[in-house]
Design a protein around this motif. Structure first.
Motif, PDB file in Angstrom:
ATOM      1  N   ILE A 299       8.757   5.300 -33.437  1.00 32.61           N
ATOM      2  CA  ILE A 299       8.327   5.055 -32.050  1.00 32.61           C
ATOM      3  C   ILE A 299       7.587   3.717 -31.990  1.00 32.61           C
ATOM      4  CG2 ILE A 299       6.974   5.904 -30.092  1.00 32.61           C
ATOM      5  CD1 ILE A 299       7.175   8.698 -31.112  1.00 32.61           C
ATOM      6  N   GLY A 300       8.085   2.817 -31.148  1.00 30.47           N
ATOM      7  CA  GLY A 300       7.367   1.578 -30.864  1.00 30.47           C
ATOM      8  C   GLY A 300       6.420   1.853 -29.704  1.00 30.47           C
ATOM      9  N   VAL A 301       5.140   1.602 -29.910  1.00 35.14           N
ATOM     10  CA  VAL A 301       4.146   1.902 -28.871  1.00 35.14           C
ATOM     11  C   VAL A 301       3.690   0.584 -28.254  1.00 35.14           C
ATOM     12  CG1 VAL A 301       1.944   3.036 -28.380  1.00 35.14           C
ATOM     13  CG2 VAL A 301       3.418   3.920 -30.214  1.00 35.14           C
ATOM     14  N   LEU A 302       3.996   0.406 -26.971  1.00 36.94           N
ATOM     15  CA  LEU A 302       3.687  -0.853 -26.295  1.00 36.94           C
ATOM     16  C   LEU A 302       2.526  -0.633 -25.342  1.00 36.94           C
ATOM     17  CD1 LEU A 302       7.411  -1.235 -25.953  1.00 36.94           C
ATOM     18  CD2 LEU A 302       6.048  -3.069 -26.946  1.00 36.94           C
ATOM     19  N   GLY A 303       1.340  -1.042 -25.767  1.00 35.44           N
ATOM     20  CA  GLY A 303       0.118  -0.758 -25.021  1.00 35.44           C
ATOM     21  C   GLY A 303      -0.584   0.414 -25.669  1.00 35.44           C
ATOM     22  N   CYS A 304      -1.831   0.199 -26.060  1.00 37.76           N
ATOM     23  CA  CYS A 304      -2.570   1.248 -26.804  1.00 37.76           C
ATOM     24  C   CYS A 304      -3.890   1.569 -26.120  1.00 37.76           C
ATOM     25  CB  CYS A 304      -2.797   0.801 -28.245  1.00 37.76           C
ATOM     26  SG  CYS A 304      -1.276   0.448 -29.121  1.00 37.76           S
ATOM     27  N   GLY A 305      -3.831   1.839 -24.828  1.00 36.78           N
ATOM     28  CA  GLY A 305      -5.025   2.231 -24.087  1.00 36.78           C
ATOM     29  C   GLY A 305      -5.276   3.720 -24.258  1.00 36.78           C
ATOM     30  N   SER A 306      -6.089   4.250 -23.346  1.00 38.88           N
ATOM     31  CA  SER A 306      -6.490   5.647 -23.493  1.00 38.88           C
ATOM     32  C   SER A 306      -5.296   6.606 -23.405  1.00 38.88           C
ATOM     33  CB  SER A 306      -7.551   6.003 -22.453  1.00 38.88           C
ATOM     34  OG  SER A 306      -7.157   5.521 -21.201  1.00 38.88           O
TER      35      SER A 306
ATOM     36  N   SER B 194      -1.827   6.143 -24.034  1.00 38.92           N
ATOM     37  CA  SER B 194      -0.905   6.203 -25.181  1.00 38.92           C
ATOM     38  C   SER B 194      -1.640   6.661 -26.433  1.00 38.92           C
ATOM     39  CB  SER B 194      -0.200   4.865 -25.409  1.00 38.92           C
ATOM     40  OG  SER B 194      -1.124   3.877 -25.722  1.00 38.92           O
ATOM     41  N   SER B 195      -2.918   6.299 -26.571  1.00 36.37           N
ATOM     42  CA  SER B 195      -3.677   6.744 -27.750  1.00 36.37           C
ATOM     43  C   SER B 195      -3.780   8.266 -27.769  1.00 36.37           C
ATOM     44  CB  SER B 195      -5.086   6.139 -27.754  1.00 36.37           C
ATOM     45  OG  SER B 195      -4.983   4.755 -27.850  1.00 36.37           O
ATOM     46  N   ALA B 196      -4.028   8.857 -26.593  1.00 40.74           N
ATOM     47  CA  ALA B 196      -4.125  10.322 -26.531  1.00 40.74           C
ATOM     48  C   ALA B 196      -2.803  10.960 -26.936  1.00 40.74           C
ATOM     49  CB  ALA B 196      -4.509  10.754 -25.114  1.00 40.74           C
ATOM     50  N   ILE B 197      -1.705  10.412 -26.445  1.00 41.17           N
ATOM     51  CA  ILE B 197      -0.383  10.992 -26.743  1.00 41.17           C
ATOM     52  C   ILE B 197      -0.065  10.841 -28.230  1.00 41.17           C
ATOM     53  CG2 ILE B 197       2.105  10.768 -26.284  1.00 41.17           C
ATOM     54  CD1 ILE B 197       1.150   9.657 -23.432  1.00 41.17           C
TER      55      ILE B 197
ATOM     56  N   THR C 151      -6.151  -5.775 -31.272  1.00 37.76           N
ATOM     57  CA  THR C 151      -7.262  -4.916 -31.714  1.00 37.76           C
ATOM     58  C   THR C 151      -6.952  -3.440 -31.543  1.00 37.76           C
ATOM     59  OG1 THR C 151      -8.610  -6.661 -30.758  1.00 37.76           O
ATOM     60  CG2 THR C 151      -9.798  -4.724 -31.553  1.00 37.76           C
ATOM     61  N   ARG C 152      -6.578  -3.048 -30.320  1.00 41.18           N
ATOM     62  CA  ARG C 152      -6.339  -1.622 -30.072  1.00 41.18           C
ATOM     63  C   ARG C 152      -5.071  -1.135 -30.778  1.00 41.18           C
ATOM     64  NH1 ARG C 152      -7.889   0.140 -23.965  1.00 41.18           N
ATOM     65  NH2 ARG C 152      -7.263  -1.919 -23.269  1.00 41.18           N
ATOM     66  N   ALA C 153      -4.114  -2.069 -31.005  1.00 42.38           N
ATOM     67  CA  ALA C 153      -2.900  -1.691 -31.756  1.00 42.38           C
ATOM     68  C   ALA C 153      -3.288  -1.338 -33.188  1.00 42.38           C
ATOM     69  CB  ALA C 153      -1.903  -2.833 -31.739  1.00 42.38           C
ATOM     70  N   GLU C 154      -4.183  -2.139 -33.775  1.00 45.57           N
ATOM     71  CA  GLU C 154      -4.613  -1.872 -35.162  1.00 45.57           C
ATOM     72  C   GLU C 154      -5.383  -0.574 -35.257  1.00 45.57           C
ATOM     73  OE1 GLU C 154      -6.650  -5.254 -36.943  1.00 45.57           O
ATOM     74  OE2 GLU C 154      -4.833  -5.442 -38.181  1.00 45.57           O
ATOM     75  N   LYS C 155      -6.243  -0.353 -34.279  1.00 46.41           N
ATOM     76  CA  LYS C 155      -7.063   0.862 -34.289  1.00 46.41           C
ATOM     77  C   LYS C 155      -6.183   2.116 -34.216  1.00 46.41           C
ATOM     78  CE  LYS C 155     -11.099   2.823 -32.093  1.00 46.41           C
ATOM     79  NZ  LYS C 155     -11.628   3.133 -30.793  1.00 46.41           N
ATOM     80  N   LEU C 156      -5.221   2.094 -33.296  1.00 45.03           N
ATOM     81  CA  LEU C 156      -4.355   3.266 -33.141  1.00 45.03           C
ATOM     82  C   LEU C 156      -3.468   3.452 -34.376  1.00 45.03           C
ATOM     83  CD1 LEU C 156      -3.323   5.626 -31.479  1.00 45.03           C
ATOM     84  CD2 LEU C 156      -1.762   4.061 -30.290  1.00 45.03           C
ATOM     85  N   ALA C 157      -2.902   2.351 -34.869  1.00 46.31           N
ATOM     86  CA  ALA C 157      -2.053   2.451 -36.064  1.00 46.31           C
ATOM     87  C   ALA C 157      -2.871   3.018 -37.223  1.00 46.31           C
ATOM     88  CB  ALA C 157      -1.480   1.075 -36.423  1.00 46.31           C
ATOM     89  N   GLY C 158      -4.110   2.562 -37.359  1.00 44.81           N
ATOM     90  CA  GLY C 158      -4.983   3.047 -38.441  1.00 44.81           C
ATOM     91  C   GLY C 158      -5.212   4.550 -38.336  1.00 44.81           C
ATOM     92  N   ALA C 159      -5.323   5.044 -37.112  1.00 42.11           N
ATOM     93  CA  ALA C 159      -5.626   6.470 -36.918  1.00 42.11           C
ATOM     94  C   ALA C 159      -4.441   7.374 -37.245  1.00 42.11           C
ATOM     95  CB  ALA C 159      -6.073   6.699 -35.474  1.00 42.11           C
ATOM     96  N   VAL C 160      -3.232   6.827 -37.180  1.00 45.71           N
ATOM     97  CA  VAL C 160      -2.048   7.688 -37.365  1.00 45.71           C
ATOM     98  C   VAL C 160      -1.169   7.233 -38.539  1.00 45.71           C
ATOM     99  CG1 VAL C 160      -1.989   8.400 -34.939  1.00 45.71           C
ATOM    100  CG2 VAL C 160      -0.692   6.386 -35.644  1.00 45.71           C
ATOM    101  N   GLY C 161      -1.724   6.393 -39.387  1.00 49.03           N
ATOM    102  CA  GLY C 161      -0.964   5.908 -40.555  1.00 49.03           C
ATOM    103  C   GLY C 161       0.244   5.080 -40.146  1.00 49.03           C
ATOM    104  N   GLY C 162       0.131   4.378 -39.009  1.00 47.92           N
ATOM    105  CA  GLY C 162       1.250   3.569 -38.521  1.00 47.92           C
ATOM    106  C   GLY C 162       1.083   2.097 -38.876  1.00 47.92           C
ATOM    107  N   THR C 163       1.905   1.265 -38.236  1.00 47.34           N
ATOM    108  CA  THR C 163       1.882  -0.170 -38.513  1.00 47.34           C
ATOM    109  C   THR C 163       1.657  -0.917 -37.202  1.00 47.34           C
ATOM    110  OG1 THR C 163       3.573   0.238 -40.186  1.00 47.34           O
ATOM    111  CG2 THR C 163       3.235  -2.064 -39.533  1.00 47.34           C
TER     112      THR C 163
END
Ligand SMILES: NC(=O)c1ccc[n+]([C@@H]2O[C@H](COP(=O)([O-])OP(=O)(O)OC[C@H]3O[C@@H](n4cnc5c(N)ncnc54)[C@H](OP(=O)(O)O)[C@@H]3O)[C@@H](O)[C@H]2O)c1
Length: 266
Positions: free
Chosen positions: A6-13, A15-18, A39-51
């Motif tokens: 899944i490519g996640v475009l936008g990592c606000g509240s 998409s992060s919740a989903i 910044t938020r892309a890195e944070k979300l990727a870090g939380a879910v073992g993503g890139t």
């Protein structure tokens, strides 16, 4: 078995919740996140073992694309996605008001689109999501999209896309109405001198308990209301105020205006 990407475009509240909720429920997906500021892309990727990727072009060949920027940022994003999305890509939009027709037009050659309207209780796994699909979307992809949102919400599928705009003014905006109702109750208790240490938690628990009662029992909201309201009693007096101040009209107008705004954005 290889994981779906899944490519996640936008990592606000939203998409992060989903994505966080889905990662908690299932390990069947691999996430690649992108935001302009990174910044938020890195944070979300870090939380879910993503890139987290720095360039949208690094998101080629993903199975699904979750589009979750603000509606007014979408045209810019769609331009950036030229050459990334193919005829086989599946795009899932959570953008308020943007129609499937508009998404298909801007995301061409992508033919497969799902339009979702989740709400913020997805953050605690208790959301509501309304879904509508583009005509060509394959059944197996519809099932995956439904599964993604089922991780954080109850999912309702609508064949008629216009109903998504109607429902937006209730399930999408609804949490804000409820928070506003709670805020006004808190203010009133404060004004009437109730101990500050108790005010907020008492009101929050009233909402939580009432919601749980409403969902855990088959009784309708009307029946539950009647059970609290004895003729000539205390609640009945309060209900007269709602009627005299035309609460019904206020709610109807709020939903009508939200619907009109969703149409305007479309
Ligand atoms: N909140 C709700 O109740 C709710 C309910 C249903 C649907 N929605 C929809 O969900 C969407 C997102 O809401 P949100 O509250 O999560 O928004 P948000 O917190 O403002 O986050 C928006 C994200 O989009 C990124 N972004 C901005 N321009 C971009 C671009 N050109 N390409 C890719 N990403 C870009 C931002 O990047 P930076 O981090 O770099 O700024 C940020 O990560 C909205 O369209 C809204 O209509 C929200």
């Amino acid at each position: 078995m290889s994981r779906m990407t899944i490519g996640v475009l936008g990592c606000g509240s939203m998409s992060s919740a989903i994505v966080r909720g889905l990662h908690k429920e299932s390990k069947a997906y691999e996430y690649f996140t992108f935001t302009p500021s990174h910044t938020r892309a890195e944070k979300l990727a870090g939380a879910v073992g993503g890139t987290a990727v720095r360039d949208v072009r690094d998101l080629k060949n993903k199975d699904f694309y979750l589009i979750a920027c603000q509606p007014q940022q979408f045209d810019e994003l769609a331009t950036m996605l030229h050459g990334v999305l193919t005829e086989e890509s599946v795009a899932i939009s959570v953008l308020g008001g943007l129609t499937i027709g508009h998404l298909l037009q801007k995301l061409s050659p992508c033919r497969y689109v799902a339009r979702a309207m989740p709400n913020t209780p997805c953050m605690v796994g208790e959301g509501v999501t309304a879904l509508s699909f583009s005509k060509e979307l394959r059944d197996r992809d519809k099932m995956v999209v439904s599964d993604i949102f089922s991780a954080v919400s109850r999912v309702f599928v609508f064949d008629d896309e216009d109903q998504i705009d109607i429902i937006t003014g209730v399930s999408g905006c609804g949490p804000a109405y409820i928070f506003e109702f709670a805020r006004l109750m808190i203010d009133k208790l404060r004004e009437m001198g109730i101990d500050e240490r108790y005010v907020e938690s008492m009101v929050k628990q009233t909402f939580y308990g009432s919601s749980k009662l409403m969902t855990d029992t088959p009784a309708s909201p009307e029946k539950l209301r009647n059970e609290v309201t004895t003729e000539g009693g205390i609640t009945a007096r309060a209900m007269i105020a709602f009627e005299e101040m035309n609460l019904k009209r206020a709610i109807e107008t709020a939903v009508d205006l939200a619907y009109a705004r969703a149409k305007e954005l479309a």
